[in-house]
Design a protein around this motif. Structure first.
Motif, PDB file in Angstrom:
ATOM      1  N   ALA A 252     -39.965 -52.437  32.685  1.00 26.33           N
ATOM      2  CA  ALA A 252     -40.638 -53.595  32.864  1.00 26.33           C
ATOM      3  C   ALA A 252     -40.370 -54.484  34.196  1.00 26.33           C
ATOM      4  O   ALA A 252     -41.072 -54.624  34.762  1.00 26.33           O
ATOM      5  CB  ALA A 252     -39.105 -54.395  32.382  1.00 26.33           C
ATOM      6  N   ILE A 253     -39.687 -53.916  34.551  1.00 29.71           N
ATOM      7  CA  ILE A 253     -39.520 -53.823  36.453  1.00 29.71           C
ATOM      8  C   ILE A 253     -41.216 -53.528  37.544  1.00 29.71           C
ATOM      9  O   ILE A 253     -41.047 -54.270  37.965  1.00 29.71           O
ATOM     10  CB  ILE A 253     -38.172 -53.006  37.033  1.00 29.71           C
ATOM     11  CG1 ILE A 253     -36.799 -53.382  36.119  1.00 29.71           C
ATOM     12  CG2 ILE A 253     -38.334 -53.276  38.150  1.00 29.71           C
ATOM     13  CD1 ILE A 253     -35.246 -52.644  36.578  1.00 29.71           C
ATOM     14  N   PHE A 254     -41.605 -52.020  36.947  1.00 27.08           N
ATOM     15  CA  PHE A 254     -42.578 -51.843  37.447  1.00 27.08           C
ATOM     16  C   PHE A 254     -43.076 -52.746  37.628  1.00 27.08           C
ATOM     17  O   PHE A 254     -44.302 -52.783  38.245  1.00 27.08           O
ATOM     18  CB  PHE A 254     -43.121 -50.312  36.872  1.00 27.08           C
ATOM     19  CG  PHE A 254     -41.779 -48.734  37.648  1.00 27.08           C
ATOM     20  CD1 PHE A 254     -41.060 -49.470  38.947  1.00 27.08           C
ATOM     21  CD2 PHE A 254     -42.510 -47.805  37.285  1.00 27.08           C
ATOM     22  CE1 PHE A 254     -40.190 -48.179  39.127  1.00 27.08           C
ATOM     23  CE2 PHE A 254     -41.310 -47.038  37.812  1.00 27.08           C
ATOM     24  CZ  PHE A 254     -40.424 -47.057  38.638  1.00 27.08           C
ATOM     25  N   ALA A 255     -43.299 -53.271  35.694  1.00 26.86           N
ATOM     26  CA  ALA A 255     -44.751 -54.036  35.622  1.00 26.86           C
ATOM     27  C   ALA A 255     -44.408 -55.582  36.345  1.00 26.86           C
ATOM     28  O   ALA A 255     -46.367 -55.860  36.786  1.00 26.86           O
ATOM     29  CB  ALA A 255     -45.021 -54.395  34.151  1.00 26.86           C
ATOM     30  N   ALA A 256     -43.613 -55.253  37.083  1.00 27.04           N
ATOM     31  CA  ALA A 256     -43.654 -56.632  37.654  1.00 27.04           C
ATOM     32  C   ALA A 256     -43.923 -56.946  38.852  1.00 27.04           C
ATOM     33  O   ALA A 256     -44.007 -58.110  40.154  1.00 27.04           O
ATOM     34  CB  ALA A 256     -41.589 -57.495  37.901  1.00 27.04           C
ATOM     35  N   ILE A 257     -44.424 -55.245  39.982  1.00 21.50           N
ATOM     36  CA  ILE A 257     -44.097 -55.344  40.950  1.00 21.50           C
ATOM     37  C   ILE A 257     -45.744 -54.184  40.762  1.00 21.50           C
ATOM     38  O   ILE A 257     -46.337 -54.168  39.863  1.00 21.50           O
ATOM     39  CB  ILE A 257     -43.248 -53.843  41.448  1.00 21.50           C
ATOM     40  CG1 ILE A 257     -42.164 -54.267  41.274  1.00 21.50           C
ATOM     41  CG2 ILE A 257     -43.939 -53.822  42.927  1.00 21.50           C
ATOM     42  CD1 ILE A 257     -41.436 -53.879  41.963  1.00 21.50           C
ATOM     43  N   ASP A 258     -47.004 -55.142  41.442  1.00 20.27           N
ATOM     44  CA  ASP A 258     -48.500 -54.636  41.803  1.00 20.27           C
ATOM     45  C   ASP A 258     -48.348 -52.828  41.469  1.00 20.27           C
ATOM     46  O   ASP A 258     -49.240 -53.217  41.876  1.00 20.27           O
ATOM     47  CB  ASP A 258     -48.548 -56.210  42.513  1.00 20.27           C
ATOM     48  CG  ASP A 258     -48.880 -56.987  42.016  1.00 20.27           C
ATOM     49  OD1 ASP A 258     -48.775 -57.239  41.245  1.00 20.27           O
ATOM     50  OD2 ASP A 258     -48.893 -58.044  42.777  1.00 20.27           O
ATOM     51  N   ALA A 259     -47.714 -53.409  43.238  1.00 18.47           N
ATOM     52  CA  ALA A 259     -48.028 -51.595  43.378  1.00 18.47           C
ATOM     53  C   ALA A 259     -47.121 -50.631  42.721  1.00 18.47           C
ATOM     54  O   ALA A 259     -47.964 -49.310  42.491  1.00 18.47           O
ATOM     55  CB  ALA A 259     -47.016 -51.705  45.150  1.00 18.47           C
ATOM     56  N   LEU A 260     -45.754 -50.820  41.183  1.00 19.60           N
ATOM     57  CA  LEU A 260     -46.367 -49.666  40.544  1.00 19.60           C
ATOM     58  C   LEU A 260     -46.571 -50.218  39.919  1.00 19.60           C
ATOM     59  O   LEU A 260     -45.815 -49.059  37.742  1.00 19.60           O
ATOM     60  CB  LEU A 260     -44.678 -49.604  41.032  1.00 19.60           C
ATOM     61  CG  LEU A 260     -43.817 -49.523  41.628  1.00 19.60           C
ATOM     62  CD1 LEU A 260     -41.664 -49.732  41.892  1.00 19.60           C
ATOM     63  CD2 LEU A 260     -43.968 -48.383  42.570  1.00 19.60           C
ATOM     64  N   GLY A 261     -47.825 -50.714  39.694  1.00 21.11           N
ATOM     65  CA  GLY A 261     -47.545 -50.852  37.880  1.00 21.11           C
ATOM     66  C   GLY A 261     -48.053 -50.050  37.247  1.00 21.11           C
ATOM     67  O   GLY A 261     -48.048 -49.517  35.307  1.00 21.11           O
ATOM     68  N   ALA A 262     -49.406 -48.736  38.034  1.00 22.63           N
ATOM     69  CA  ALA A 262     -49.134 -47.611  37.331  1.00 22.63           C
ATOM     70  C   ALA A 262     -48.565 -46.427  37.233  1.00 22.63           C
ATOM     71  O   ALA A 262     -48.722 -45.538  36.904  1.00 22.63           O
ATOM     72  CB  ALA A 262     -50.853 -47.446  38.239  1.00 22.63           C
TER      73      ALA A 262
END
Length: 474
Positions: free
Chosen positions: A71-81
């Motif tokens: 969920a945290i990564f999904a909120a950050i564009d650079a870490l969405g993948a």
């Protein structure tokens, strides 16, 4: 090939926009750019406090950890993948990101989640051109928009800076004010230059203050200081000359038209400039001496004291009484109108030579009324004539020749003279000398030609003269 050129052109355009934006952006923009970690820069991952690993865990703990990190990564564009897997508290990160700093950021975030034992960072960097270039271009476009919106504020800051600089320049241009504050024109010029420099700094500070980039001024001043030190070492001779000019303008070691000797150079002072001391030599030539040399030199000023002593040597025969010769010479000097009676003329024995006794005669004159060289010449003639009139010989150097009896006789010598062992060579008689007296009509008035040249040149103007007759001379 066209794709490669297009990509290179796009990267060059993006780099140019980034430089323009960084130079024109206010301080917050600078801080934002500086806060972005470099891809090649090594960042340190904060180490979480050491905690004991639990022996018992909930059955769904790994799922909650993976869900929370995802969920945290999904909120950050650079870490969405980035994909997250958790097993017994060990978090494995896979996928791809645009930069190494993003991979580090993902690892740092995952390690901070409660229940994570360790993080296995298997993220790879995505080297696709579009993915790496698109965020940069987007950021540049955003900064360009901010710059466009900031143009009115930039114009206001520029106008205020210009007004402050013009105001300080106007104040520095009030020559009458600075002449009253300091009569020295050189010091007044320094103050005016300092006021103009302060005006430039004040204008820049206000402009950067309005733009919110005052920290940039500190950086510029720091760079200017380093450059100033380097330039100072390179032009230390010029700086030395400049400081010497200031000290000479304050000390006033001589006046205009003074006859001085500086480092063996004799002449009359024309003017003292901000760079050099200008002399008129006794031959009528201009001589410029750097002020750094003048400040450190031994200065002989003939004009400061109007009374000046001259001296000369005369030799009398070794058989004559030197004290009587001294009295005769001093009386001759006392009879001259231009020789001062106070202090009185005098004489002394300098040395006893091979064939004569060398006497030194001394006399004083008033340089304002009498020329030094003319007076000395007439005094020598008067003393010489008095000595010869009173029977004192001024012999030339005498050399005694010894002729070895074994040497061959001179041609033309009679035989009877040749045979004499004690033969003598006849000495020629000394020619009689007619005593001479000093011409009473000879003028001893001071030579004023060079002095008149100096006065005419000073009246014609030219460079700024730092000599001030109203100040006390050192």
């Amino acid at each position: 090939m066209r794709a490669m050129f297009a990509t290179a052109r796009l990267m060059l355009t993006a780099l140019t926009l980034a430089m323009v934006t960084a130079l024109a952006a206010p301080y917050p923009a600078w801080a934002a750019i500086a806060a972005i970690p470099d891809v090649a820069e090594e960042t340190t991952t904060p180490t979480p406090p050491t905690a004991a690993i639990e022996t018992e865990r909930d059955a769904d703990a790994d799922a909650r950890i993976a869900e929370r990190i995802g969920a945290i990564f999904a909120a950050i564009d650079a870490l969405g993948a980035v994909e997250v897997e958790a097993n017994e508290g060990v978090v494995t990160l896979t996928g791809s990101v645009a930069s190494a700093s993003d991979a580090k950021q993902a690892e740092t975030i995952a390690s901070r989640v409660a229940g994570v034992v360790t993080v296995d960072n298997a993220i790879e960097r995505d080297l696709a051109v579009d993915r790496n270039l698109a965020p940069t271009i987007s950021a540049i476009i955003d900064e360009a928009r901010k710059l466009w919106r900031m143009l009115p504020l930039f114009a206001v800051a520029l106008v205020i800076a210009a007004i402050v600089m013009v105001l300080f320049r106007w104040v520095s241009g009030l020559n009458s004010l600075w002449r009253r504050i300091t009569p020295n024109p050189f010091i007044a010029e320094l103050l005016q230059s300092a006021i103009r420099f302060v005006g430039v700094l004040a204008g820049l500070y206000l402009a950067l203050k309005i733009l919110g980039a005052t920290a940039l001024l500190g950086a510029l001043l720091g760079i200017s200081g380093v450059i100033g030190i380097a330039i100072g070492f390179a032009v230390r001779d010029t700086i030395d000359n400049y400081i010497s000019s200031i000290m000479l303008s304050l000390r006033q070691p001589f006046r205009a038209n003074d006859l001085v000797v500086i480092e063996g150079n004799e002449g009359r002072v024309i003017r003292l400039t901000s760079r050099a001391t200008v002399l008129m030599t006794l031959d009528g030539n201009h001589l410029r001496i750097p002020n750094s040399t003048v400040f450190k030199a031994v200065i002989l000023n003939y004009t400061r004291n109007p009374q000046r002593r001259f001296e000369f040597d005369l030799g009398v025969d070794a058989d004559d009484n030197p004290l009587d010769a001294m009295a005769v010479g001093v009386a001759a000097l006392s009879a001259l109108d231009f020789v001062l009676n106070d202090p009185e003329p005098g004489a002394r024995i300098r040395e006893v030579g091979d064939s004569n006794i060398v006497l030194t005669f001394l006399g004083w004159i008033d340089q304002s009324q009498t020329d030094y060289h003319k007076a000395r010449s007439l005094a020598i003639e008067a003393a010489k004539a008095a000595l010869e009139t009173n029977g004192f010989a001024l012999p030339e150097p005498i050399y005694r020749l010894r002729i070895d009896p074994r040497s061959a006789p001179l041609p033309g010598t009679p035989q009877e003279v040749r045979d004499r062992p004690d033969r003598e060579v006849a000495q020629p008689e000394k020619p009689s000398r007619k005593p001479r007296t000093a011409a009473a009509s000879d003028s001893t008035a001071p030579e004023t030609h060079v002095s008149d040249l100096v006065d005419r040149e000073r009246a014609a103007g030219g460079e700024t003269d730092l000599l001030d007759a109203s100040k006390p001379i050192e």
